[in-house]
Design an enzyme around this catalytic site. Structure first.
Site, PDB file in Angstrom:
ATOM      1  N   GLU A   1     -30.463  39.982   1.848  1.00 23.51           N
ATOM      2  CA  GLU A   1     -30.790  40.205   0.437  1.00 23.51           C
ATOM      3  C   GLU A   1     -32.242  40.614   0.264  1.00 23.51           C
ATOM      4  O   GLU A   1     -33.153  39.973   0.807  1.00 23.51           O
ATOM      5  CB  GLU A   1     -30.529  38.908  -0.347  1.00 23.51           C
ATOM      6  CG  GLU A   1     -30.571  39.094  -1.858  1.00 23.51           C
ATOM      7  CD  GLU A   1     -29.448  39.979  -2.393  1.00 23.51           C
ATOM      8  OE1 GLU A   1     -28.303  39.848  -1.910  1.00 23.51           O
ATOM      9  OE2 GLU A   1     -29.718  40.810  -3.277  1.00 23.51           O
ATOM     10  N   ASP A   2     -32.445  41.649  -0.517  1.00 22.71           N
ATOM     11  CA  ASP A   2     -33.760  42.022  -1.039  1.00 22.71           C
ATOM     12  C   ASP A   2     -34.851  42.182   0.025  1.00 22.71           C
ATOM     13  O   ASP A   2     -35.989  41.727  -0.143  1.00 22.71           O
ATOM     14  CB  ASP A   2     -34.185  41.013  -2.132  1.00 22.71           C
ATOM     15  CG  ASP A   2     -33.328  41.150  -3.390  1.00 22.71           C
ATOM     16  OD1 ASP A   2     -32.501  42.074  -3.452  1.00 22.71           O
ATOM     17  OD2 ASP A   2     -33.477  40.323  -4.310  1.00 22.71           O
TER      18      ASP A   2
ATOM     19  N   LYS B   1     -27.701  33.584  -5.080  1.00 20.60           N
ATOM     20  CA  LYS B   1     -26.536  34.317  -4.568  1.00 20.60           C
ATOM     21  C   LYS B   1     -25.466  33.326  -4.093  1.00 20.60           C
ATOM     22  O   LYS B   1     -24.283  33.507  -4.346  1.00 20.60           O
ATOM     23  CB  LYS B   1     -26.942  35.244  -3.421  1.00 20.60           C
ATOM     24  CG  LYS B   1     -27.848  36.399  -3.835  1.00 20.60           C
ATOM     25  CD  LYS B   1     -27.071  37.609  -4.315  1.00 20.60           C
ATOM     26  CE  LYS B   1     -28.010  38.636  -4.974  1.00 20.60           C
ATOM     27  NZ  LYS B   1     -27.311  39.799  -5.544  1.00 20.60           N
TER      28      LYS B   1
ATOM     29  N   TYR C   1     -29.045  33.063 -12.047  1.00 14.57           N
ATOM     30  CA  TYR C   1     -29.017  34.348 -11.333  1.00 14.57           C
ATOM     31  C   TYR C   1     -29.759  35.354 -12.195  1.00 14.57           C
ATOM     32  O   TYR C   1     -30.600  34.967 -13.025  1.00 14.57           O
ATOM     33  CB  TYR C   1     -27.520  34.673 -11.105  1.00 14.57           C
ATOM     34  CG  TYR C   1     -27.233  35.898 -10.313  1.00 14.57           C
ATOM     35  CD1 TYR C   1     -27.684  36.046  -9.017  1.00 14.57           C
ATOM     36  CD2 TYR C   1     -26.476  36.933 -10.871  1.00 14.57           C
ATOM     37  CE1 TYR C   1     -27.412  37.200  -8.292  1.00 14.57           C
ATOM     38  CE2 TYR C   1     -26.194  38.085 -10.151  1.00 14.57           C
ATOM     39  CZ  TYR C   1     -26.669  38.214  -8.859  1.00 14.57           C
ATOM     40  OH  TYR C   1     -26.394  39.352  -8.149  1.00 14.57           O
TER      41      TYR C   1
ATOM     42  N   ASP D   1     -27.597  44.604  -1.038  1.00  9.44           N
ATOM     43  CA  ASP D   1     -28.229  45.627  -1.876  1.00  9.44           C
ATOM     44  C   ASP D   1     -27.730  47.025  -1.534  1.00  9.44           C
ATOM     45  O   ASP D   1     -27.601  47.870  -2.415  1.00  9.44           O
ATOM     46  CB  ASP D   1     -29.756  45.556  -1.734  1.00  9.44           C
ATOM     47  CG  ASP D   1     -30.266  44.231  -2.252  1.00  9.44           C
ATOM     48  OD1 ASP D   1     -30.226  44.021  -3.457  1.00  9.44           O
ATOM     49  OD2 ASP D   1     -30.641  43.382  -1.421  1.00  9.44           O
TER      50      ASP D   1
ATOM     51  N   ASN E   1     -23.286  44.588 -11.633  1.00 10.96           N
ATOM     52  CA  ASN E   1     -24.117  43.792 -10.732  1.00 10.96           C
ATOM     53  C   ASN E   1     -23.278  43.496  -9.503  1.00 10.96           C
ATOM     54  O   ASN E   1     -22.062  43.247  -9.627  1.00 10.96           O
ATOM     55  CB  ASN E   1     -24.547  42.497 -11.421  1.00 10.96           C
ATOM     56  CG  ASN E   1     -25.632  41.784 -10.641  1.00 10.96           C
ATOM     57  OD1 ASN E   1     -25.376  41.271  -9.560  1.00 10.96           O
ATOM     58  ND2 ASN E   1     -26.845  41.778 -11.171  1.00 10.96           N
TER      59      ASN E   1
ATOM     60  N   THR F   1     -33.042  51.369  -1.217  1.00 11.46           N
ATOM     61  CA  THR F   1     -31.969  50.579  -0.604  1.00 11.46           C
ATOM     62  C   THR F   1     -30.681  50.713  -1.412  1.00 11.46           C
ATOM     63  O   THR F   1     -29.627  51.067  -0.882  1.00 11.46           O
ATOM     64  CB  THR F   1     -32.394  49.098  -0.579  1.00 11.46           C
ATOM     65  OG1 THR F   1     -33.698  49.027  -0.020  1.00 11.46           O
ATOM     66  CG2 THR F   1     -31.450  48.277   0.246  1.00 11.46           C
ATOM     67  N   ALA F   2     -30.776  50.417  -2.703  1.00 12.79           N
ATOM     68  CA  ALA F   2     -29.580  50.435  -3.543  1.00 12.79           C
ATOM     69  C   ALA F   2     -29.124  51.872  -3.786  1.00 12.79           C
ATOM     70  O   ALA F   2     -27.935  52.184  -3.651  1.00 12.79           O
ATOM     71  CB  ALA F   2     -29.860  49.731  -4.861  1.00 12.79           C
TER      72      ALA F   2
ATOM     73  N   ASN G   1     -32.714  45.658 -12.133  1.00 15.12           N
ATOM     74  CA  ASN G   1     -32.927  44.283 -12.598  1.00 15.12           C
ATOM     75  C   ASN G   1     -34.387  43.911 -12.407  1.00 15.12           C
ATOM     76  O   ASN G   1     -35.053  44.505 -11.559  1.00 15.12           O
ATOM     77  CB  ASN G   1     -32.064  43.316 -11.771  1.00 15.12           C
ATOM     78  CG  ASN G   1     -30.595  43.647 -11.870  1.00 15.12           C
ATOM     79  OD1 ASN G   1     -30.090  43.870 -12.936  1.00 15.12           O
ATOM     80  ND2 ASN G   1     -29.916  43.680 -10.735  1.00 15.12           N
TER      81      ASN G   1
HETATM   82  N1  LIG Z   1     -27.128  46.121 -10.248  1.00 16.51           N
HETATM   83  C1  LIG Z   1     -27.136  45.754  -9.003  1.00 16.51           C
HETATM   84  O1  LIG Z   1     -26.187  45.194  -8.495  1.00 16.51           O
HETATM   85  C2  LIG Z   1     -28.339  46.031  -8.166  1.00 16.51           C
HETATM   86  C3  LIG Z   1     -28.273  45.843  -6.780  1.00 16.51           C
HETATM   87  C4  LIG Z   1     -29.390  46.111  -5.988  1.00 16.51           C
HETATM   88  C5  LIG Z   1     -30.540  46.542  -6.591  1.00 16.51           C
HETATM   89  N2  LIG Z   1     -30.580  46.692  -7.939  1.00 16.51           N
HETATM   90  C6  LIG Z   1     -31.814  47.095  -8.606  1.00 16.51           C
HETATM   91  O2  LIG Z   1     -32.209  48.382  -8.190  1.00 16.51           O
HETATM   92  C7  LIG Z   1     -33.618  48.450  -8.183  1.00 16.51           C
HETATM   93  C8  LIG Z   1     -34.077  48.957  -6.835  1.00 16.51           C
HETATM   94  O3  LIG Z   1     -33.725  48.028  -5.846  1.00 16.51           O
HETATM   95  P1  LIG Z   1     -33.753  48.404  -4.323  1.00 16.51           P
HETATM   96  O4  LIG Z   1     -33.356  47.191  -3.577  1.00 16.51           O
HETATM   97  O5  LIG Z   1     -33.030  49.665  -4.064  1.00 16.51           O
HETATM   98  O6  LIG Z   1     -35.320  48.670  -4.152  1.00 16.51           O
HETATM   99  P2  LIG Z   1     -36.031  49.747  -3.243  1.00 16.51           P
HETATM  100  O7  LIG Z   1     -37.466  49.438  -3.283  1.00 16.51           O
HETATM  101  O8  LIG Z   1     -35.333  49.845  -1.952  1.00 16.51           O
HETATM  102  O9  LIG Z   1     -35.750  51.133  -4.004  1.00 16.51           O
HETATM  103  C9  LIG Z   1     -36.403  51.569  -5.162  1.00 16.51           C
HETATM  104  C10 LIG Z   1     -36.584  53.069  -5.022  1.00 16.51           C
HETATM  105  O10 LIG Z   1     -37.095  53.568  -6.248  1.00 16.51           O
HETATM  106  C11 LIG Z   1     -38.110  54.490  -5.937  1.00 16.51           C
HETATM  107  N3  LIG Z   1     -39.030  54.659  -7.061  1.00 16.51           N
HETATM  108  C12 LIG Z   1     -40.093  53.907  -7.378  1.00 16.51           C
HETATM  109  N4  LIG Z   1     -40.729  54.424  -8.447  1.00 16.51           N
HETATM  110  C13 LIG Z   1     -40.034  55.508  -8.808  1.00 16.51           C
HETATM  111  C14 LIG Z   1     -40.190  56.466  -9.829  1.00 16.51           C
HETATM  112  N5  LIG Z   1     -41.189  56.395 -10.706  1.00 16.51           N
HETATM  113  N6  LIG Z   1     -39.292  57.476  -9.905  1.00 16.51           N
HETATM  114  C15 LIG Z   1     -38.278  57.558  -9.030  1.00 16.51           C
HETATM  115  N7  LIG Z   1     -38.084  56.678  -8.036  1.00 16.51           N
HETATM  116  C16 LIG Z   1     -38.950  55.673  -7.931  1.00 16.51           C
HETATM  117  C17 LIG Z   1     -38.788  53.929  -4.697  1.00 16.51           C
HETATM  118  O11 LIG Z   1     -39.512  54.907  -4.013  1.00 16.51           O
HETATM  119  C18 LIG Z   1     -37.592  53.406  -3.924  1.00 16.51           C
HETATM  120  O12 LIG Z   1     -37.063  54.382  -3.061  1.00 16.51           O
HETATM  121  C19 LIG Z   1     -34.137  47.053  -8.510  1.00 16.51           C
HETATM  122  O13 LIG Z   1     -34.537  46.989  -9.858  1.00 16.51           O
HETATM  123  C20 LIG Z   1     -32.943  46.168  -8.268  1.00 16.51           C
HETATM  124  O14 LIG Z   1     -32.911  45.046  -9.124  1.00 16.51           O
HETATM  125  C21 LIG Z   1     -29.515  46.445  -8.725  1.00 16.51           C
HETATM  126  O1  LIG Z   2     -29.665  40.194  -7.511  1.00 17.38           O
HETATM  127  C1  LIG Z   2     -29.137  40.905  -8.371  1.00 17.38           C
HETATM  128  O2  LIG Z   2     -29.001  40.589  -9.552  1.00 17.38           O
HETATM  129  C2  LIG Z   2     -28.555  42.229  -7.977  1.00 17.38           C
HETATM  130  C3  LIG Z   2     -29.248  42.872  -6.852  1.00 17.38           C
HETATM  131  O3  LIG Z   2     -28.979  42.250  -5.636  1.00 17.38           O
HETATM  132  C4  LIG Z   2     -30.702  43.097  -7.072  1.00 17.38           C
HETATM  133  O4  LIG Z   2     -31.451  43.037  -6.086  1.00 17.38           O
HETATM  134  O5  LIG Z   2     -31.096  43.354  -8.203  1.00 17.38           O
HETATM  135 MG   LIG Z   3     -30.648  42.179  -4.392  1.00 18.77          MG
END
Ligand SMILES: NC(=O)c1ccc[n+]([C@@H]2O[C@H](COP(=O)([O-])OP(=O)(O)OC[C@H]3O[C@@H](n4cnc5c(N)ncnc54)[C@H](O)[C@@H]3O)[C@@H](O)[C@H]2O)c1
Ligand SMILES: O=C(O)C[C@H](O)C(=O)O
Ligand SMILES: [Mg+2]
Length: 570
Positions: free
Chosen positions: A249-250, A178, A105, A273, A467, A308-309, A423
């Site tokens: 997912e994603d 996942k 993962y 997410d 996470n 998204t997140a 991540n």
């Molecule tokens: N820890 C967790 O459980 C978890 C879960 C989901 C996503 N994430 C992480 O969060 C991150 C984003 O994922 P997501 O699915 O939301 O992606 P996403 O593409 O939906 O969102 C990313 C956002 O960041 C913005 N962005 C890009 N560059 C930027 C900058 N320089 N300054 C400010 N904002 C900026 C984008 O415009 C976008 O709105 C990824 O790295 C993902 O791994 C972590």
């Molecule tokens: O997949 C993960 O580790 C967490 C989250 O769903 C992500 O997109 O980063």
């Molecule tokens: Mg994800």
């Protein structure tokens, strides 16, 4: 189907014989087949003479695993084991969960995704192509699974994988990853799950130009074509597998939100997410807030990365603030959301519809510093002006919580809560050692990818991993046990509170979330809370009799364990 679980007899029954048995990872147990089983299944002479116990097999597999030179090689090794002997794979993963989760993962799955077409050995799950929607039903049926056989489907279109972007068909690896976490943590029966890749093209040129790339060699399709493919997929999947929870997912941000909004009240579905991340983030905030001694309603929150997140996180924090007594307007006003063009402000061009509700009034920010390069009010200025007590990163922009930003925040708040959720590891907005150094050990920290503990001035800080793996397995298990047909906000809130009950961050250096090593225990409580919330919200088809013990017993009884069950040749 050739092989069926017979619950009345408590055994697997199969019509497969010989090499077909060894080729089926759900049936194969390799050198652990007894002589009697070998005779009955036509395997005599097809495996070496010695019969091993599962303990011996697990010890050998662990040695082989340890001998792999890199994390990617370890991932490829475990994938091969997963594709060869599923029970042994889960035995090993369960025994070494904290060590192996980062391999199957986050973060190593990110490397595996990027290398998918090169490290490819065997297919995994089901690949559906936008160019042949007429094949969706045939492909799903080709798995041999019937209407009662599937509890869970994890699907991706590979557009926004972790923080590494569009890797097309390689996205299948996150769906498989996942599912591995669902089974390892929550005991979801792996034979009742399905990983699905919706291949709608890729916009990554290097993949399109690569003859070895295994996905469709064209760009992502337009929205009308996409939406109609999704509609067919959802319609057919929920007709063929009416009990299955459909996990997204994603996906790209616009698609993720549109699909969730369109279908969450119609089918049994959820987005990890948006909702899973929102729930694990809320759990960490609740754990951290308890350690600060300041009530949740007195905190100010800055979210960096409003995709998204990030917006999923904002929504659940807002709901939690409303439950604590704020009006929806007051709760929304506690959140400053920053995206690629700076702080979201009213009237800003190009905001996505799901971001608009967090846009700040122009009057509030009239005097705030504008940065031409960013095209708006940058994070540093937002932190200076809004004086957050909680800073959350979901931007996929490694290192963006700079020393200056963190020191500015820490100057004003006794115990800053800082979560670098992006991540894989290299995209974390900051690393824990820096955060502790810049705040003299005062920061309450969580990261999306795993980090080693940090020593700072004589205290060992265990780093919470925020996470969504901490929440989605229990959410799935609880929903399945309750026979739910929807995932409600009440179920998500129950998840966050159940996780938060497992932490005590009052001890110096203690993490604000329970550790991954205790994932299975946390998961049981999450599942119980979810099942109860499903009943409360009126979405449970199986009505438990209401006592805690009963729900917990039902949850535990539903969990699959990696032991070889009796097997009968029929
Ligand atoms: N820890 C967790 O459980 C978890 C879960 C989901 C996503 N994430 C992480 O969060 C991150 C984003 O994922 P997501 O699915 O939301 O992606 P996403 O593409 O939906 O969102 C990313 C956002 O960041 C913005 N962005 C890009 N560059 C930027 C900058 N320089 N300054 C400010 N904002 C900026 C984008 O415009 C976008 O709105 C990824 O790295 C993902 O791994 C972590
Ligand atoms: O997949 C993960 O580790 C967490 C989250 O769903 C992500 O997109 O980063
Ligand atoms: Mg994800």
């Amino acid at each position: 189907m050739e092989t069926k679980w017979n619950p009345a007899e408590g055994r697997l029954e199969t019509r497969a014989r010989g090499r077909a048995v060894l080729a089926d990872p759900l049936l194969n147990r390799g050198t652990a087949f007894t002589q009697e089983e070998r005779r009955a299944l036509g395997l005599t002479g097809l495996v070496p003479p010695q019969v091993l116990t599962q303990d011996q097999q697990a010890a050998r597999a662990y040695q082989q695993y340890r001998a792999q030179p890199t994390d990617l090689a370890k991932n490829v090794y475990l994938t091969a084991l997963h594709d060869r002997n599923r029970v042994l794979f889960y035995r090993l993963l369960g025994e070494h969960l904290a060590e192996m989760l980062p391999i199957v993962y986050t973060p190593t799955v990110g490397t595996a995704i990027e290398r998918y077409s090169y490290e490819y050995r065997r297919p995994a799950g089901v690949y559906l192509s936008v160019d042949a929607p007429e094949d969706i039903e045939r492909s799903l049926l080709a798995t041999g699974l019937g209407p009662d056989d599937v509890d869970l489907v994890v699907v991706t279109d590979g557009e926004a994988l972790l923080g590494i972007g569009d890797w097309g068909v390689g996205g299948i690896d996150i769906a498989v990853g996942k599912l591995a976490v669902y089974t390892a943590a929550a005991g979801i029966d792996p034979s009742r799950t399905l990983a699905v890749m919706l291949d709608v093209g890729t916009n990554r040129k290097e993949l399109l130009d690569d003859p070895l790339y295994l996905g469709n060699h064209h760009e992502r399709v337009d929205q009308v074509t996409y939406d109609s493919f999704i509609e067919s997929y959802i319609g057919i999947t929920s007709r063929l597998f009416p009990k299955a929870l459909l996990h997204w997912e994603d996906l790209g941000p616009a698609n993720a939100r549109r699909i969730l909004d369109a279908y969450r009240d119609k089918v049994f579905t959820w987005n990890d997410d948006i909702q899973g991340t929102g729930a694990v983030n809320l759990a960490a905030v609740l754990g951290g807030v308890r350690a600060t001694g300041v009530p949740l309603t007195d905190h100010r929150i800055v979210i960096f990365g409003a995709g998204t997140a990030g917006i999923g996180v904002a929504d659940q924090l807002r709901d939690a603030l409303v439950i604590e007594g704020l009006s929806p307007e007051e709760a929304t006003a506690r959140v400053w959301a920053v995206d690629r063009h700076g702080l979201l402000t009213q009237g800003q061009q190009g905001m996505r519809d799901f971001q608009i509700r967090y846009a700040r009034p122009a009057a509030e920010v009239a005097d705030w510093r504008h940065d031409d390069e960013v095209g708006g009010i940058p994070l540093a200025e937002v932190v200076k002006q809004a004086r957050p007590t909680i800073l959350i990163g979901t931007s996929g922009q490694g290192g963006s919580f700079t020393e200056e930003i963190v020191r500015t925040m820490a100057a004003d708040t006794e115990r800053p809560i800082i979560m670098a959720m992006s991540n894989p590891t290299r995209l974390a907005e900051a690393v824990p050692a820096d955060l502790l150094a810049w705040t003299d050990g005062r920061a309450l920290i969580a990261t999306g990818s795993p980090f080693e503990p940090v020593e700072h001035e004589g205290t060992t800080y265990t780093i919470a991993q925020a996470n969504n793996a901490l929440v989605f397995p229990g959410l799935g298990l609880g929903a399945i046990v309750a026979g739910a047909d929807r995932i409600t906000d009440g179920m998500l809130s129950a998840v966050a509170h159940a996780v938060a009950r497992h932490t005590d961050a009052s001890v110096p250096g203690a993490p604000i979330l329970p550790p991954i090593a205790r994932l299975r225990e946390t998961t049981v409580d999450v599942a119980v809370a979810v099942a109860r919330a499903a009943v409360q919200d009126g979405v449970a088809r199986e009505q438990p009799d209401g006592t805690d013990a009963t729900v917990e017993e039902r949850v535990r009884a539903a969990m699959w364990h990696p032991v070889y069950p009796p097997i009968e040749a029929v």
